[in-house]
Write a protein that holds these residues in place. Structure first.
Motif, short mmCIF file in Angstrom:
data_model
loop_
_atom_site.label_atom_id
_atom_site.label_comp_id
_atom_site.label_asym_id
_atom_site.label_seq_id
_atom_site.Cartn_x
_atom_site.Cartn_y
_atom_site.Cartn_z
N MET A 177 0.43 -1.33 0.12
CA MET A 177 0.10 -0.28 0.14
C MET A 177 0.63 1.69 0.13
O MET A 177 0.78 2.48 -0.96
CB MET A 177 -0.49 0.34 0.98
CG MET A 177 -2.31 1.15 1.39
SD MET A 177 -3.15 0.26 2.48
CE MET A 177 -2.46 0.87 3.90
N TYR A 178 2.04 1.04 1.18
CA TYR A 178 2.92 2.93 1.00
C TYR A 178 3.76 2.36 -0.57
O TYR A 178 3.92 3.13 -0.80
CB TYR A 178 3.81 2.40 2.40
CG TYR A 178 2.61 2.95 2.77
CD1 TYR A 178 3.27 4.34 3.34
CD2 TYR A 178 1.75 2.31 4.02
CE1 TYR A 178 3.06 4.99 4.92
CE2 TYR A 178 1.51 2.61 5.27
CZ TYR A 178 1.50 4.42 5.26
OH TYR A 178 0.78 4.58 6.47
N VAL A 179 3.90 1.51 -0.58
CA VAL A 179 5.00 1.28 -2.16
C VAL A 179 4.16 2.24 -3.31
O VAL A 179 4.88 3.29 -3.83
CB VAL A 179 5.81 0.62 -2.30
CG1 VAL A 179 6.56 0.90 -3.62
CG2 VAL A 179 6.33 -0.38 -1.49
N ALA A 180 3.46 1.50 -3.37
CA ALA A 180 2.12 2.09 -4.87
C ALA A 180 1.78 3.67 -4.60
O ALA A 180 1.96 4.58 -5.16
CB ALA A 180 0.72 1.52 -4.15
N HIS A 222 3.46 10.03 -5.21
CA HIS A 222 3.76 10.97 -4.44
C HIS A 222 4.98 10.93 -3.15
O HIS A 222 5.02 11.72 -2.41
CB HIS A 222 2.26 10.31 -3.75
CG HIS A 222 0.99 10.93 -3.48
ND1 HIS A 222 0.43 12.19 -4.02
CD2 HIS A 222 0.10 9.79 -3.67
CE1 HIS A 222 -0.76 11.79 -4.94
NE2 HIS A 222 -1.23 10.98 -4.16
N GLY A 223 5.58 10.17 -4.07
CA GLY A 223 7.26 9.87 -4.06
C GLY A 223 7.99 9.61 -4.37
O GLY A 223 7.71 10.08 -6.12
N ASP A 224 9.21 9.03 -4.02
CA ASP A 224 9.89 8.69 -4.84
C ASP A 224 10.48 7.15 -4.18
O ASP A 224 10.64 6.55 -3.14
CB ASP A 224 11.42 9.05 -4.74
CG ASP A 224 11.49 10.79 -5.05
OD1 ASP A 224 11.28 11.13 -6.66
OD2 ASP A 224 11.11 11.44 -4.31
N VAL A 225 10.87 5.80 -5.57
CA VAL A 225 10.73 4.75 -4.85
C VAL A 225 11.85 4.25 -6.18
O VAL A 225 11.41 4.30 -7.10
CB VAL A 225 9.68 3.44 -5.21
CG1 VAL A 225 9.81 2.39 -5.16
CG2 VAL A 225 8.41 4.57 -4.75
N TYR A 226 13.17 4.07 -5.21
CA TYR A 226 14.47 3.53 -5.96
C TYR A 226 14.72 2.55 -5.86
O TYR A 226 14.24 2.07 -4.78
CB TYR A 226 15.28 4.34 -5.25
CG TYR A 226 15.94 6.10 -5.27
CD1 TYR A 226 16.28 6.80 -6.65
CD2 TYR A 226 15.09 6.94 -3.58
CE1 TYR A 226 16.49 7.79 -6.62
CE2 TYR A 226 15.20 8.53 -4.47
CZ TYR A 226 15.32 8.81 -5.68
OH TYR A 226 15.66 10.02 -5.50
N GLY A 227 15.36 1.80 -6.73
CA GLY A 227 16.00 0.41 -6.67
C GLY A 227 17.47 0.32 -7.13
O GLY A 227 18.00 0.98 -7.45
N ILE A 228 17.93 -0.67 -6.36
CA ILE A 228 19.09 -1.30 -6.63
C ILE A 228 19.60 -2.12 -7.09
O ILE A 228 19.28 -2.84 -6.76
CB ILE A 228 20.18 -0.11 -5.98
CG1 ILE A 228 21.68 -0.71 -5.91
CG2 ILE A 228 20.23 -1.73 -4.23
CD1 ILE A 228 22.36 0.16 -5.01
N HIS A 229 19.85 -2.01 -8.43
CA HIS A 229 20.29 -3.24 -8.82
C HIS A 229 21.28 -3.38 -8.79
O HIS A 229 22.72 -3.08 -9.65
CB HIS A 229 20.18 -3.32 -10.62
CG HIS A 229 18.64 -2.08 -11.10
ND1 HIS A 229 17.59 -3.45 -11.08
CD2 HIS A 229 17.74 -1.45 -11.10
CE1 HIS A 229 16.44 -2.56 -10.79
NE2 HIS A 229 16.89 -1.15 -10.97
N GLU A 230 22.29 -4.80 -8.46
CA GLU A 230 23.35 -5.38 -8.41
C GLU A 230 23.59 -6.57 -9.72
O GLU A 230 22.37 -7.62 -9.79
CB GLU A 230 23.89 -5.94 -7.19
CG GLU A 230 25.20 -6.35 -6.61
CD GLU A 230 25.17 -6.81 -5.88
OE1 GLU A 230 26.50 -6.45 -5.29
OE2 GLU A 230 24.57 -7.47 -5.16
N SER A 231 24.22 -6.56 -11.03
CA SER A 231 24.59 -7.42 -11.55
C SER A 231 23.23 -7.93 -12.50
O SER A 231 22.96 -8.99 -12.78
CB SER A 231 25.32 -8.46 -11.03
OG SER A 231 25.94 -8.50 -10.57
#
Length: 195
Positions: free
Chosen positions: A48-51, A56-65
């Motif tokens: 619910m919060y991620v959606a 209304h915010g920022d959702v970052y992902g960090i990708h490794e390989s």
């Protein structure tokens, strides 16, 4: 290994990472005493919060390989509440909904009333901790905050996470807060660099 940070545009993968990281921590255990029920309920809550953060915010992902290894969820405060949040929590949390209400009221009381960015969640996949990925996720948004001269706020949910945030310029802004017969949270604040 190569790392890359991107903005995510869908909630599913970030929700999975956050649920895996926090689904059985001290706060989740306090919220939902039943181990059998905990992960399904928390997955709905975190989702619910991620959606909401996608709009209304920022959702970052960090990708490794090439694989998504972690996620960070930020809101610009004040941010709009989630429409129907209490009813949604009551529908999926059942008898545990009251504890969510206690936690929510506590967090509202702690939350600063000046403009800032709020780190709601930051999490890494199991086996990806201790390699600096969380620091990279923090630094990505901190650069933006420093350019905007904008402070940041969070509640650390463990002494270990509190130590990480201290290394990144956060300071304690209040005494640790204990949930009723439960774990401690640490309200923390970061002033932008150069201010």
């Amino acid at each position: 290994m190569t790392t890359k940070i991107t903005r995510l545009s869908e909630a599913g993968a970030a929700t999975d990472i956050i649920a895996e990281a926090f689904g059985n921590d001290a706060i989740s255990t306090w919220l939902i005493p039943s181990a059998r029920d905990r992960m399904p309920i928390q997955r709905r809550f975190f989702g619910m919060y991620v959606a909401h953060a996608l709009y209304h915010g920022d959702v970052y992902g960090i990708h490794e390989s090439g694989e998504l290894a972690g996620a960070a969820i930020w809101f610009t405060a004040p941010f709009p509440g989630i429409p129907g949040e209490e009813q949604a929590i009551a529908s999926f949390a059942g008898e545990n909904a009251g504890r969510y209400g206690v936690l929510g009221q506590m967090l509202v009381r702690l939350h600063p009333q000046v403009p800032h960015h709020y780190l709601n969640f930051i999490a890494l996949r199991r086996g990806r901790t201790g390699r600096g990925l969380g620091s990279l996720l923090l630094e990505e948004h901190h650069r933006r905050l420093d350019a905007l001269k904008m402070p940041a706020y969070l509640e650390a949910s463990s002494e270990a996470s509190r130590r990480l945030y201290l290394r990144h310029g956060y300071v304690d802004v209040a005494e640790p807060v204990r949930l009723p017969d439960g774990p401690v949270m640490y309200p923390m604040w970061r002033a932008p660099a150069g201010v």
